[in-house]
Design a protein around this motif. Sequence first.
Motif, PDB file in Angstrom:
ATOM      1  N   SER A  97      38.376  10.824  23.295  1.00  0.00           N
ATOM      2  CA  SER A  97      38.927  11.724  23.630  1.00  0.00           C
ATOM      3  C   SER A  97      39.664  11.482  24.079  1.00  0.00           C
ATOM      4  CB  SER A  97      37.405  12.519  24.152  1.00  0.00           C
ATOM      5  OG  SER A  97      36.980  11.690  25.398  1.00  0.00           O
ATOM      6  N   TRP A 151      42.434  18.002   9.972  1.00  0.00           N
ATOM      7  CA  TRP A 151      41.683  18.574  10.487  1.00  0.00           C
ATOM      8  C   TRP A 151      42.571  18.780  11.635  1.00  0.00           C
ATOM      9  CZ3 TRP A 151      38.109  22.020  11.099  1.00  0.00           C
ATOM     10  CH2 TRP A 151      37.001  22.705  12.218  1.00  0.00           C
ATOM     11  N   HIS A 152      43.111  17.745  12.258  1.00  0.00           N
ATOM     12  CA  HIS A 152      43.439  17.314  13.380  1.00  0.00           C
ATOM     13  C   HIS A 152      45.166  18.365  13.619  1.00  0.00           C
ATOM     14  CE1 HIS A 152      45.515  14.288  16.765  1.00  0.00           C
ATOM     15  NE2 HIS A 152      46.076  15.713  17.004  1.00  0.00           N
ATOM     16  N   VAL A 156      43.620  21.167  15.096  1.00  0.00           N
ATOM     17  CA  VAL A 156      43.364  21.226  16.634  1.00  0.00           C
ATOM     18  C   VAL A 156      44.847  21.256  17.621  1.00  0.00           C
ATOM     19  CG1 VAL A 156      43.404  19.154  18.092  1.00  0.00           C
ATOM     20  CG2 VAL A 156      42.010  19.118  16.097  1.00  0.00           C
ATOM     21  N   GLU A 289      35.556  12.423  19.401  1.00  0.00           N
ATOM     22  CA  GLU A 289      35.214  13.573  19.338  1.00  0.00           C
ATOM     23  C   GLU A 289      36.172  14.348  18.488  1.00  0.00           C
ATOM     24  OE1 GLU A 289      35.713  16.481  23.867  1.00  0.00           O
ATOM     25  OE2 GLU A 289      38.023  15.497  22.876  1.00  0.00           O
ATOM     26  N   MET A 290      36.867  14.475  17.993  1.00  0.00           N
ATOM     27  CA  MET A 290      37.617  15.926  16.371  1.00  0.00           C
ATOM     28  C   MET A 290      36.554  15.040  15.609  1.00  0.00           C
ATOM     29  SD  MET A 290      41.650  15.307  16.795  1.00  0.00           S
ATOM     30  CE  MET A 290      42.699  15.001  18.997  1.00  0.00           C
ATOM     31  N   GLU A 292      33.536  14.667  15.380  1.00  0.00           N
ATOM     32  CA  GLU A 292      32.091  15.449  15.351  1.00  0.00           C
ATOM     33  C   GLU A 292      32.733  16.956  15.923  1.00  0.00           C
ATOM     34  OE1 GLU A 292      30.091  12.014  18.495  1.00  0.00           O
ATOM     35  OE2 GLU A 292      31.525  13.480  19.555  1.00  0.00           O
ATOM     36  N   GLN A 293      34.165  17.281  15.768  1.00  0.00           N
ATOM     37  CA  GLN A 293      34.214  19.352  15.711  1.00  0.00           C
ATOM     38  C   GLN A 293      34.432  18.970  14.715  1.00  0.00           C
ATOM     39  OE1 GLN A 293      38.100  20.019  17.062  1.00  0.00           O
ATOM     40  NE2 GLN A 293      37.151  21.736  18.129  1.00  0.00           N
ATOM     41  N   ARG A 296      30.836  19.039  12.675  1.00  0.00           N
ATOM     42  CA  ARG A 296      30.059  20.430  12.693  1.00  0.00           C
ATOM     43  C   ARG A 296      30.467  21.415  12.161  1.00  0.00           C
ATOM     44  NH1 ARG A 296      30.719  18.070  18.134  1.00  0.00           N
ATOM     45  NH2 ARG A 296      32.549  19.458  18.491  1.00  0.00           N
ATOM     46  N   ALA A 297      31.633  21.472  11.500  1.00  0.00           N
ATOM     47  CA  ALA A 297      32.284  22.591  10.932  1.00  0.00           C
ATOM     48  C   ALA A 297      32.214  22.695   9.350  1.00  0.00           C
ATOM     49  CB  ALA A 297      33.760  22.954  11.461  1.00  0.00           C
TER      50      ALA A 297
END
Length: 337
Positions: A97, A151-152, A156, A289-290, A292-293, A296-297
């Motif tokens: 994280s 995704w990052h 993010v 952490e990213m 897992e985020q 979820r999406a």
Amino acid sequence: MKTRYYHLPRLTGVDALRLDERDVPAPGPREVLVRMRAWSLNYRDLMIASDTYGRALKPDVVPLSDGAGEVVDAGSEVTRWREGDRVAGIFMPGWLSGPPAARKTAGALGGPADGVLAEYVLFDQEALVAAPAQLDFAETATLPCAAMTAWHAVAVTGGLAPGQTVLTLGSGGVSLFALQFAALGGARVLATSSDDTKLERLRSLGATDGVNYARTPDWGRVVAEATGGGVDHVVEVGGAGTLPQSLEAVRVGGRISLIGVLSRDGGADPSAVLLKGVTLQGMFVGSREMFEQMNRAIEHHRLRPVVDRAFPFAEAPAAYRYFAGRGHFGKVVITND
């Protein structure tokens, strides 16, 4: 019990890849043993095999950073996982994280540390994420590097928002995931390719505009005109060869996420960065952490990764060669059912 794995005794290209046997490893107190069921290739893997990655590599390294499987055994102190859980490893096992730091990003799989191209792999219990419920193992194996990087970049640090304009380059894994994520977030996505058939497929995934860069070498200008001054964000996977056009395509005050080095020829005038006030940022893959985020999406939106072709485990070198040909659309995977 013996199990199969691949390794690179020499870094002289795909032909150096060797299939061998070793004992199935036993997990330590905080480790999880995963029976790997699928893997995916990234351009980084070709660079590592040919010793062009430019970073120190573990001698006789086990390749590949991306894989998915099921937990078959766990150490006495493991609390996060149990037998039968479907999981994927994270690219950088130490980055759980927060922002990146040298101690977190050291030891990326498949390079500085052994990777996952083996039938059984040990992971620290903290270095795994749960597979999205609707994805099979092959689809899950596409996520750790390409999807996580996209995704990052897009969600993010890219400030993804409805109405944003995003430019993606080509039809490789990172670009397709960036396109899918941006489209899900309500952005207008423009995409490039040298193949009109691929452009149609990119539109089917959510791109609203397509530019054939083989016919339109000054595609940056075309993109800027189509968007009334340039896009908010370029997901730049080409490197030095495409960066000048990306700088043309981005708006004043926009962002370019530097990810790939597919083309090393050419160069960019840094004055364009200054004159436009562009944020030019190199992208790491991302933290657990990213990841897992992102998962979820992916579950919420029922997103499916694009898998071009699957090869059996015994034909991993053929998967490398096919991937190196750059004719794929999406991810090339290896499976072991």
